[in-house]
Scaffold this active site. Sequence first.
Site, mmCIF file in Angstrom:
data_model
loop_
_atom_site.group_PDB
_atom_site.id
_atom_site.type_symbol
_atom_site.label_atom_id
_atom_site.label_comp_id
_atom_site.label_asym_id
_atom_site.label_seq_id
_atom_site.Cartn_x
_atom_site.Cartn_y
_atom_site.Cartn_z
ATOM 1 N N GLU A 1 0.841 -1.191 0.000
ATOM 2 C CA GLU A 1 0.000 0.000 0.000
ATOM 3 C C GLU A 1 0.873 1.236 0.000
ATOM 4 O OE1 GLU A 1 -1.744 1.154 4.053
ATOM 5 O OE2 GLU A 1 -1.598 -1.031 4.189
ATOM 6 N N GLY A 2 0.294 2.319 -0.466
ATOM 7 C CA GLY A 2 1.016 3.587 -0.503
ATOM 8 C C GLY A 2 0.157 4.662 -1.126
ATOM 9 N N GLY A 3 0.170 5.850 -0.523
ATOM 10 C CA GLY A 3 -0.652 6.930 -1.055
ATOM 11 C C GLY A 3 -2.121 6.552 -0.980
ATOM 12 N N ASP B 1 9.708 6.751 -13.675
ATOM 13 C CA ASP B 1 9.937 6.329 -12.290
ATOM 14 C C ASP B 1 10.563 4.934 -12.254
ATOM 15 O OD1 ASP B 1 9.933 6.812 -9.545
ATOM 16 O OD2 ASP B 1 7.990 5.840 -9.245
#
Length: 306
Positions: free
Chosen positions: A25-27, A148
Amino acid sequence: MGCYCSKGLVTINNRAFYMQERIGEGGYAYIDLIEDKKSGKFFALKRITCHSKEDETEALKEAEYCRMFNHPNIIKVEEFTTVKKTQTTSVWIVFPFFKLGSLQDLIEKTAKNNSYIHEDRLLGIFKGICEGVKAMHEATPSPVTHRDIKPANVLLDENDTPVLMDFGSVGPARVEIKGSAEAQAMQDLAAAKCTMPWRAPELFHVESHCIIDDKVDIWSLGCTLYAMIYLEGPFDAVWQKGDSVQLAVLSRNVKFPEDQQSLYSAELLDLINALLVVNPAERPNINWVIQRVEDLCLNALAANRV
């Protein structure tokens, strides 16, 4: 369509999956391991929470960009849909699951074992990453850049085939900046989408009149190659100490620890220097990089035969 049919079961475009466990998970994104009810195969479900129509459009771009490609070094999209709620919308994207994890996982495991990635293996993985980048840079009718590239965004299968993932940062391969407003917008976009220690110099300070092109990925490839050799990114230490990554990147403050250098050919170390060039106009294109890696592979093969 996507919905929760019962506890632990979701349907996406009429395919049923069992929810297994949270794996990331992230953001505003959550990634869960899911199992196809019919085939028993495992997949990764990425759910992106969107608070506006603009957020939804941006989230759907990730799936749309992935669907542009059918390439062994680029992640495939199995399914994607939107799920409407009262206050928000979620974009659900189903990807293949890679049980061995990412290149970052390999790097961390190698460091923990006080070992190193053998040059033959390193070259094979890096060449595959470059082939994925080449497919993006030469896509028709609209070339794109990843923006990225980093070890955490490269998955590895059982055969060491690298697969580029996380297309949330992807954009056109050539963007002409006209004026300070567009420059600031690009700089803000990079700050939001491109991980700081892997970000190209031209994205830290965007000139008012310039071209941002696919050379941003070449810089990030240089950082990735460095990390495969030294088991950490060239600007990780700066980031961890809380010092200015921007200053370190713009001044190309890169250290080459001597303890790992003896394990690799001088030509491989020279390749890092060829990629980590501050002026994007002086960086090579992806075809040059691949040709250089192929030459290094041939050299390594010849050395092993002696």
